[in-house]
Design a protein around this motif. Structure first.
Motif, mmCIF file in Angstrom:
data_model
loop_
_atom_site.group_PDB
_atom_site.id
_atom_site.type_symbol
_atom_site.label_atom_id
_atom_site.label_comp_id
_atom_site.label_asym_id
_atom_site.label_seq_id
_atom_site.Cartn_x
_atom_site.Cartn_y
_atom_site.Cartn_z
ATOM 1 N N MET A 1 0.831 -1.215 0.000
ATOM 2 C CA MET A 1 0.000 0.000 0.000
ATOM 3 C C MET A 1 0.859 1.255 0.000
ATOM 4 N N VAL A 2 1.946 1.242 0.764
ATOM 5 C CA VAL A 2 2.840 2.401 0.816
ATOM 6 C C VAL A 2 3.486 2.644 -0.542
ATOM 7 N N MET A 3 3.939 1.557 -1.189
ATOM 8 C CA MET A 3 4.556 1.706 -2.510
ATOM 9 C C MET A 3 3.560 2.239 -3.526
ATOM 10 N N GLY A 4 2.304 1.743 -3.451
ATOM 11 C CA GLY A 4 1.280 2.223 -4.369
ATOM 12 C C GLY A 4 1.006 3.705 -4.179
ATOM 13 N N MET A 5 0.956 4.152 -2.927
ATOM 14 C CA MET A 5 0.732 5.577 -2.644
ATOM 15 C C MET A 5 1.916 6.410 -3.119
ATOM 16 N N SER A 6 3.123 5.883 -2.965
ATOM 17 C CA SER A 6 4.319 6.622 -3.385
ATOM 18 C C SER A 6 4.340 6.797 -4.889
ATOM 19 N N LEU A 7 4.012 5.708 -5.629
ATOM 20 C CA LEU A 7 4.003 5.792 -7.087
ATOM 21 C C LEU A 7 2.952 6.763 -7.567
ATOM 22 N N THR A 8 1.795 6.759 -6.901
ATOM 23 C CA THR A 8 0.733 7.695 -7.284
ATOM 24 C C THR A 8 1.171 9.125 -7.039
ATOM 25 N N SER A 9 1.810 9.348 -5.885
ATOM 26 C CA SER A 9 2.293 10.700 -5.561
ATOM 27 C C SER A 9 3.374 11.136 -6.534
ATOM 28 N N PHE A 10 4.296 10.217 -6.907
ATOM 29 C CA PHE A 10 5.378 10.566 -7.848
ATOM 30 C C PHE A 10 4.810 10.946 -9.209
ATOM 31 N N ALA A 11 3.801 10.171 -9.652
ATOM 32 C CA ALA A 11 3.199 10.467 -10.951
ATOM 33 C C ALA A 11 2.490 11.801 -10.927
ATOM 34 N N ALA A 12 1.934 12.155 -9.786
ATOM 35 C CA ALA A 12 1.181 13.413 -9.703
ATOM 36 C C ALA A 12 2.102 14.611 -9.579
ATOM 37 N N ASN A 13 3.194 14.466 -8.847
ATOM 38 C CA ASN A 13 4.048 15.618 -8.556
ATOM 39 C C ASN A 13 5.258 15.731 -9.465
ATOM 40 N N GLY A 14 5.567 14.693 -10.274
ATOM 41 C CA GLY A 14 6.702 14.764 -11.193
ATOM 42 C C GLY A 14 7.989 14.337 -10.524
ATOM 43 N N PRO A 15 9.102 14.444 -11.248
ATOM 44 C CA PRO A 15 10.406 14.023 -10.715
ATOM 45 C C PRO A 15 10.828 14.876 -9.517
ATOM 46 N N ILE A 16 11.754 14.326 -8.753
ATOM 47 C CA ILE A 16 12.297 15.069 -7.616
ATOM 48 C C ILE A 16 13.139 16.231 -8.132
ATOM 49 N N ALA A 17 12.908 17.429 -7.613
ATOM 50 C CA ALA A 17 13.660 18.607 -8.060
ATOM 51 C C ALA A 17 15.108 18.512 -7.588
ATOM 52 N N PRO A 18 16.034 19.003 -8.407
ATOM 53 C CA PRO A 18 17.444 18.969 -8.006
ATOM 54 C C PRO A 18 17.692 19.776 -6.738
ATOM 55 N N THR A 19 18.620 19.305 -5.952
ATOM 56 C CA THR A 19 18.984 20.019 -4.727
ATOM 57 C C THR A 19 20.148 20.970 -4.949
ATOM 58 N N ALA A 20 20.859 20.830 -6.090
ATOM 59 C CA ALA A 20 21.991 21.708 -6.400
ATOM 60 C C ALA A 20 22.200 21.729 -7.908
ATOM 61 N N GLY A 21 22.695 22.857 -8.413
ATOM 62 C CA GLY A 21 22.930 22.970 -9.853
ATOM 63 C C GLY A 21 24.183 22.217 -10.283
ATOM 64 N N ALA A 22 24.292 22.031 -11.598
ATOM 65 C CA ALA A 22 25.463 21.370 -12.167
ATOM 66 C C ALA A 22 26.450 22.425 -12.644
ATOM 67 N N VAL A 23 27.738 22.134 -12.491
ATOM 68 C CA VAL A 23 28.788 23.074 -12.885
ATOM 69 C C VAL A 23 29.305 22.704 -14.271
ATOM 70 N N ILE A 24 29.275 23.672 -15.191
ATOM 71 C CA ILE A 24 29.809 23.499 -16.539
ATOM 72 C C ILE A 24 31.087 24.327 -16.635
ATOM 73 N N THR A 25 32.177 23.678 -16.996
ATOM 74 C CA THR A 25 33.476 24.349 -17.056
ATOM 75 C C THR A 25 33.985 24.381 -18.497
ATOM 76 N N ILE A 26 34.496 25.546 -18.921
ATOM 77 C CA ILE A 26 35.079 25.696 -20.257
ATOM 78 C C ILE A 26 36.585 25.626 -20.120
ATOM 79 N N ASP A 27 37.165 24.635 -20.736
ATOM 80 C CA ASP A 27 38.618 24.458 -20.676
ATOM 81 C C ASP A 27 39.299 25.244 -21.797
ATOM 82 N N ASP A 28 40.520 25.676 -21.550
ATOM 83 C CA ASP A 28 41.357 26.333 -22.572
ATOM 84 C C ASP A 28 40.672 27.541 -23.200
#
Length: 507
Positions: free
Chosen positions: A48-75
């Motif tokens: 039942m818990v897994m079913g509720m979690s899947l329903t909640s995930f489908a309704a609310n979408g993916p988990i939002a990132p907690t930190a941004g990604a760093v893009i570095t330009i070399d040379d």
């Protein structure tokens, strides 16, 4: 009377039946059954818990990132300005899983190249464009996108160059961090500007794990090159030979292309006199410009360059193009490619053509493209091959053609060789050997040529056999005049009878 419904015996679980038949005491059996009920209740709770979690995930979408990604330009070269903009973000509701950011200029640029120029920004066209873009960005491996005939899509390169000026978020130092949101995943375009170099916009892919909220950063290296002029050309006469081999015939029409990218100019230079200039100068020798009024000057993806026109110089073998109108303080056209296309008619055995340019007081690297013709030397001898025969006449044909080529006679060489230059309009069909028994025909394209004797030297009979020569390049393109040599020998006429008599007299 109601009909009595028979009692239906419900089949018990197998493990209960086994427990019943097992020789255990009543209390022992009850203890085992209580444990089994607890296990079943726990398993049901987890489900039942897994079913509720899947329903909640489908309704609310993916988990939002907690930190941004760093893009570095070399040379990153010293003195460069680097900017970025996101162009693609996730969309779990689309078939591709992606969508363009809310910028109609970006959307239109990709719809123009992946659907058709000027196509509407409909949902169907946008989905086609996004699939084409993501498909061309092979493997999403953070690789640079290059222009021209490279492994990357030319459509993708064209679209990126068209929107390169939209990169409006400045990169401080040599790196930036994406925003802390789901939209931070996707494709980013990075534009690098430098007064000394040109740079193709880069694409970088930021990966995203929707179950953990982790964004993946990366490193990219800009593809910088000197701001140079490239020059190319081809034979446009529809000949069966390879039009890209740099070999032509006198009288052929050749088409040239000048390619150069709009340079980055320091915005402060627009506030003082003289204003920045961008000038291209073209010089040709061995050919005459033709139909320059039909020449084209485009920028980016087919844009017309405002105010740009070709102006011919005093000697008619030089022209200039003023491209200063594409320069502006915002550098909105920086790194876009300018393409100048025009035609010329070959008049000499070698054509030299070069394009030079400058941006204010900075000279650009010169681009050069040369064309070459072919020449054939024929040697005419008697039965004794050390005897060279002058005055032998020939007609020259090419391949399976039967019509004789025409030539204009020029100044003989010091050794006595007669020289004939191909001239389809004003030339003559017969060419002759010089005092040393040699003739040279020049100004020819690649191919197989045949010499048929039409006039025999005094005291010799015509040779019915044709002399053959072939003009070909040793590599893919010629780097100098291509040459071949052939020869033909004649026999003397039969000797007349010397016994006298009426027959000899009449003869």
């Amino acid at each position: 009377m109601y009909q009595q419904i028979p009692h239906c015996r419900r089949e018990r679980p197998k493990f209960v039946r086994m427990l019943k038949t097992t020789k255990l005491g009543i209390k022992e059996k009850e203890r085992i059954m209580r444990k089994l009920r607890k296990v079943m209740a726990l398993l049901l709770t987890i489900a039942m818990v897994m079913g509720m979690s899947l329903t909640s995930f489908a309704a609310n979408g993916p988990i939002a990132p907690t930190a941004g990604a760093v893009i570095t330009i070399d040379d990153l070269p010293t003195g460069s300005t680097a900017q970025y903009i996101q162009i693609v973000k996730p969309n779990n509701k689309s078939t591709s899983g992606w969508q363009f950011v809310e910028n109609n200029t970006i959307k239109q640029a990709f719809v123009d190249v992946y659907v058709s120029d000027g196509a509407k920004l409909s949902a169907e066209n946008l989905e086609t464009a996004i699939k084409g873009l993501m498909g061309d960005y092979e493997g999403k491996d953070n690789s640079n996108v290059t222009s021209g005939n490279s492994s990357s899509s030319s459509k993708l390169s064209s679209a990126l160059l068209d929107i390169s000026n939209l990169a409006n978020q400045t990169i401080t130092g040599n790196s930036f961090t994406t925003a802390d949101s789901v939209d931070a995943a996707g494709l980013y375009m990075i534009s690098v500007f430098n007064a000394k170099y040109t740079s193709i916009p880069m694409l970088v892919y930021v990966d995203y794990d929707p179950t953990t909220g982790v964004l993946t950063g990366t490193n990219v290296t800009p593809k910088m090159s000197d701001n140079t002029i490239s020059k190319s050309g081809k034979d446009v006469n529809g000949a069966t030979d390879n039009d890209e081999n740099s070999v032509v015939a006198i009288g052929d029409t050749v088409e040239y292309e000048i390619r150069v990218r709009v340079p980055y100019v320091d915005p402060d230079k627009f506030g003082v006199e003289p204003k920045p200039e961008f000038i291209i100068t073209d010089t040709i020798d061995g050919a005459d410009y033709t139909n320059l009024e039909n020449a084209t000057i485009t920028m980016g993806v087919g844009e017309q360059v405002p105010g740009a026109e070709i102006k011919v110089g005093a000697n008619s073998h030089t022209f200039t193009v003023n491209l200063s109108s594409v320069l502006n303080p915002s550098n909105s056209n920086a790194n876009k490619e300018i393409v100048i296309t025009y035609q010329a008619i070959v008049t000499k055995v070698t054509v030299n053509n070069k394009a030079e340019g400058h941006v204010s007081d900075t000279k650009l690297t010169t681009g050069e493209k040369n064309f070459y013709t072919g020449e054939i030397t024929l040697i005419k001898t008697g039965e004794n091959k050390n005897e060279f025969l002058s005055g032998a006449g020939f007609k020259v044909t090419k391949g399976t053609e039967t019509t004789a080529l025409k030539f204009t006679e020029g100044t003989p060489l010091p050794d006595g060789t007669k020289v004939y230059t191909y001239d389809s309009k004003n030339g003559a069909e017969e060419v002759f050997t010089g005092t040393n028994g040699k003739l040279k025909v020049e100004g020819l394209d690649v191919g197989t040529y045949y010499f048929t004797e039409t006039t025999a030297p005094d005291g010799y009979s015509l040779n019915d056999e044709k002399a053959e020569a072939e003009l070909t390049t040793s590599g893919e393109t010629a780097t100098e005049i291509i040459k071949d040599t052939t020869e033909m020998n004649d026999t003397t006429l039969a000797s007349l009878p010397s016994t006298g008599g009426i027959g000899t007299t009449i003869f």
